[in-house]
Design a protein around this motif. Structure first.
Motif, mmCIF file in Angstrom:
data_model
loop_
_atom_site.group_PDB
_atom_site.id
_atom_site.type_symbol
_atom_site.label_atom_id
_atom_site.label_comp_id
_atom_site.label_asym_id
_atom_site.label_seq_id
_atom_site.Cartn_x
_atom_site.Cartn_y
_atom_site.Cartn_z
ATOM 1 N N SER A 45 0.626 -1.185 0.049
ATOM 2 C CA SER A 45 0.144 -0.026 0.047
ATOM 3 C C SER A 45 0.887 1.393 0.162
ATOM 4 C CB SER A 45 -0.768 0.036 1.311
ATOM 5 O OG SER A 45 -1.597 -1.222 1.185
ATOM 6 N N GLN A 87 -6.821 1.120 -0.247
ATOM 7 C CA GLN A 87 -7.367 -0.024 0.482
ATOM 8 C C GLN A 87 -8.302 0.413 1.509
ATOM 9 O OE1 GLN A 87 -3.853 -1.824 2.486
ATOM 10 N NE2 GLN A 87 -5.206 -3.848 2.915
ATOM 11 N N ASP A 175 -5.970 -1.161 -4.818
ATOM 12 C CA ASP A 175 -5.461 -1.839 -3.596
ATOM 13 C C ASP A 175 -6.288 -2.852 -2.905
ATOM 14 O OD1 ASP A 175 -3.714 -2.599 -1.251
ATOM 15 O OD2 ASP A 175 -3.468 -0.645 -0.782
ATOM 16 N N GLU A 176 -6.310 -3.957 -3.118
ATOM 17 C CA GLU A 176 -7.184 -5.268 -2.492
ATOM 18 C C GLU A 176 -8.869 -4.804 -2.978
ATOM 19 O OE1 GLU A 176 -6.135 -6.813 1.133
ATOM 20 O OE2 GLU A 176 -4.005 -6.286 0.877
HETATM 21 MG MG LIG Z 1 -2.075 -2.691 1.982
#
Ligand SMILES: [Mg+2]
Ligand SMILES: Nc1ncnc2c1ncn2[C@@H]1O[C@H](COP(=O)(O)OP(=O)(O)OP(=O)(O)O)[C@@H](O)[C@H]1O
Lengths: 264, 296
Positions: A45, A87, A175-176
């Motif tokens: 991240s 995220q 991010d995810e």
């Molecule tokens: Mg992360």
């Protein structure tokens, strides 16, 4: 070979005693889907924050289309056409979906109502937001005027993804994005990533979901202890090899390691 | 309201209601600026002090022979500058608004007393007192220029908050400053602008105050900051930021004014009025907490 769309060399970011990014390199080729994998706390991240202007690295350079670039804020990166799903999602909970989709780039009415009185074109934003959600096949969200805090975790993620897909004009970073999604919704996000790539935009996908990574990525960037250890092709490597690279059980030079596409 | 009208026969008369509204104007205007700051997740303890200093500047300049327009401009500049100082400290040094405005409150109160040289200053100037004068009759209700101004100010602020990008950014940064930053909102600039605008609004409050009582007194409006916070909170704006509206604040300011004047007319000591407003604000905050916790 064409110039990579986005590159970084020797990025460093320290938070007091913690070094979140420790001399990381990064290369994103034009038109590819690049997966970034790594253990929790590896600095994935932090890396993409440095690439999207959300943090300013202490050292190192970022190159956009081969040109050294300094993003001073997320707005700079956005102006350069880089859209990011963070995220944390970066949504305002007490505001509705349409408002969140256009946060920071609101559309004003044409003519003096917009230029003098700064009047927002709420109808235009709502209908564009609705079109976007429809186009993405995000059916679980019932009403564009629903407050984000009333949405489920997965729905919130869908809103953040929709926003990035809607406005990304050069690079999309996620991010995810599927961490809280069900099987069907994760599949939709993967479809969406393919569609973004088909539009010609490269996509960076951070994910812990190995089958997903192997399904969609053109290349896999393995991050470990704040820096890139290797970049491999899914076709050349097995999931367990990639996991071993992530944890350090396997090193890029080892005889049984998959071919590494970069020097490390 | 029902209780007050039952205990005092004059409470529900038209004249009296007009008076209640007039009395609420200063607190309502202070509360308007306070609403903006609370929406960003801040709080302003110095607003009444800024306003009182504003009245002193207006009154003294006119008494010393300034043109009243010049005095008004000077008063607005002083209030705006003080708002800007609070905003600058909050945004640039990243200090908590509570501490910054507590410090500002202390400094400005002392400055006001020094500047007053121990006196209060009666105002006879027409322009400075104009907001207390009757504009016209609306039915039987006497509508002062101050009321008209307040309506315009609330309407403009409502418009800015709900119909412009700036307003959305104010709410967004009150919701979650980091999320706002990541979406590309210029968080510092927006927050600073809120304190600056609030300073200008406090200058209007100073003008309103002179219309109501044409006397600039450094010791006036001691509880104006708390009354304004009470009005904001009763009006449903969350002290955690990001939720609320200026329309709620209108209602809150009226409730505070009705409570105060109702209690006065029922012959209740002003200390007990403070007790009542204090209880009310704690109740409103507690309610806010409970509602928030449930929605998380
Ligand atoms: Mg992360
Ligand atoms: N703002 C911050 N202040 C202090 N330390 C931080 C901060 N942000 C990140 N870190 C630290 O930097 C390291 C890398 O964090 P980062 O969030 O980049 O990891 P990640 O690879 O994204 O992990 P995850 O898979 O859990 O999301 C961690 O040790 C984290 O504690």
């Amino acid at each position: 070979m064409t110039t990579p769309a986005l590159q970084a060399r020797g990025l460093v970011k320290r938070y007091g005693q913690v070094t979140a990014i420790d001399g990381a390199d990064f290369d994103l080729d034009a038109g590819e889907v690049l997966a970034v994998v790594g253990d929790n706390g590896a600095g994935k991240s932090s890396l993409i924050k440095a690439l999207s202007g959300a943090l300013i690295p202490d050292e190192g350079t970022v190159l956009l289309d081969g040109v050294e670039t300094h993003f001073h804020s997320p707005l700079d990166a956005r102006h350069a056409g880089i859209e990011t799903v963070h995220q944390t999602l970066a949504l305002a909970p007490a505001m509705d979906i349409a408002t969140n989709l256009f946060l920071g780039r609101e559309v004003r009415r044409t003519g003096p109502l917009g230029s003098v009185f700064r009047l927002l074109d709420r109808n235009a934003m709502r209908s564009q937001a609705q079109d976007q959600l429809d186009a993405l096949g995000i059916e679980t969200v019932q009403h564009i005027g629903q407050l984000v805090e009333t949405l489920s975790g997965g729905q919130r993620q869908a809103v953040a993804v929709a926003r990035a897909a809607m406005f990304g004009s050069k690079i999309v970073i996620m991010d995810e994005p599927t961490a809280a999604l069900g099987v069907k919704e994760s599949g939709q996000v993967l479809d969406l990533i393919r569609r973004i790539r088909d539009r010609g935009l490269p996509v960076v996908l951070i994910s812990h979901d190995m089958p997903q990574v192997f399904e969609i990525a053109d290349r896999i960037h393995v991050h470990r202890l704040g820096r890139r250890t290797a970049v491999v092709r899914p076709a050349d490597a097995s999931m367990s090899q990639v996991v071993s690279l992530m944890t350090g059980a396997l090193r890029p030079g080892d005889p049984d390691a998959p071919p590494n596409l970069v020097d490390s | 309201m029902i209780v007050f009208s039952a205990t005092t026969s004059t409470f529900l008369t038209v004249d009296n209601l007009s008076l209640v509204v007039q009395q609420s104007l200063v607190v309502a205007t202070l509360a308007l600026g306070q609403t903006l700051i609370v929406l960003t997740g801040g709080i302003d303890l110095a607003n009444a002090a800024i306003m009182v200093l504003g009245t002193m500047v207006l009154a003294r300049l006119v008494i010393n022979g300034s043109n009243s327009v010049v005095a008004l401009i000077a008063g607005f500049l002083v209030c705006a500058a003080l708002g800007a100082i609070s905003g600058g400290l909050v945004t640039m040094l990243n200090l908590p608004p509570f501490i910054v405005t507590l410090g500002m409150l202390t400094v400005i109160l002392a400055a006001g007393r020094l500047y007053s040289e121990g006196n209060s200053y009666p105002v006879t100037d027409n322009l400075l007192g104009i907001l207390g004068q009757g504009g016209y009759l609306f039915g039987q209700i006497k509508v002062t220029h101050g009321m008209t101004l307040a309506v315009v100010m609330f309407a403009v602020t409502w418009y800015a908050l709900t119909r412009t990008a700036w307003g959305r950014h104010v709410y967004a940064l009150g919701n979650d400053p980091e999320a706002a930053r990541l979406t590309g909102i210029r968080v510092g600039r927006t927050r600073f602008s809120v304190y600056l605008v609030a300073g200008v609004i406090y200058a209007f409050a100073a003008w309103q105050a002179l219309g109501r009582i044409p006397n600039a007194d450094p010791n006036a409006f001691q509880t104006g900051n708390l009354d304004s916070i009470t009005a904001v909170v009763i009006g449903g704006t969350s002290l955690f930021g990001g939720r609320g509206s200026v329309m709620g604040t209108v209602v809150g300011a009226l409730i505070v004014a009705v409570l105060r004047s109702g209690l006065t007319q029922a012959g209740i000591d002003s200390l007990y009025q403070d007790v009542a407003t204090g209880v009310l604000v704690i109740a409103a905050v507690a309610f806010d907490q409970v509602v928030r916790r449930r929605s998380r």
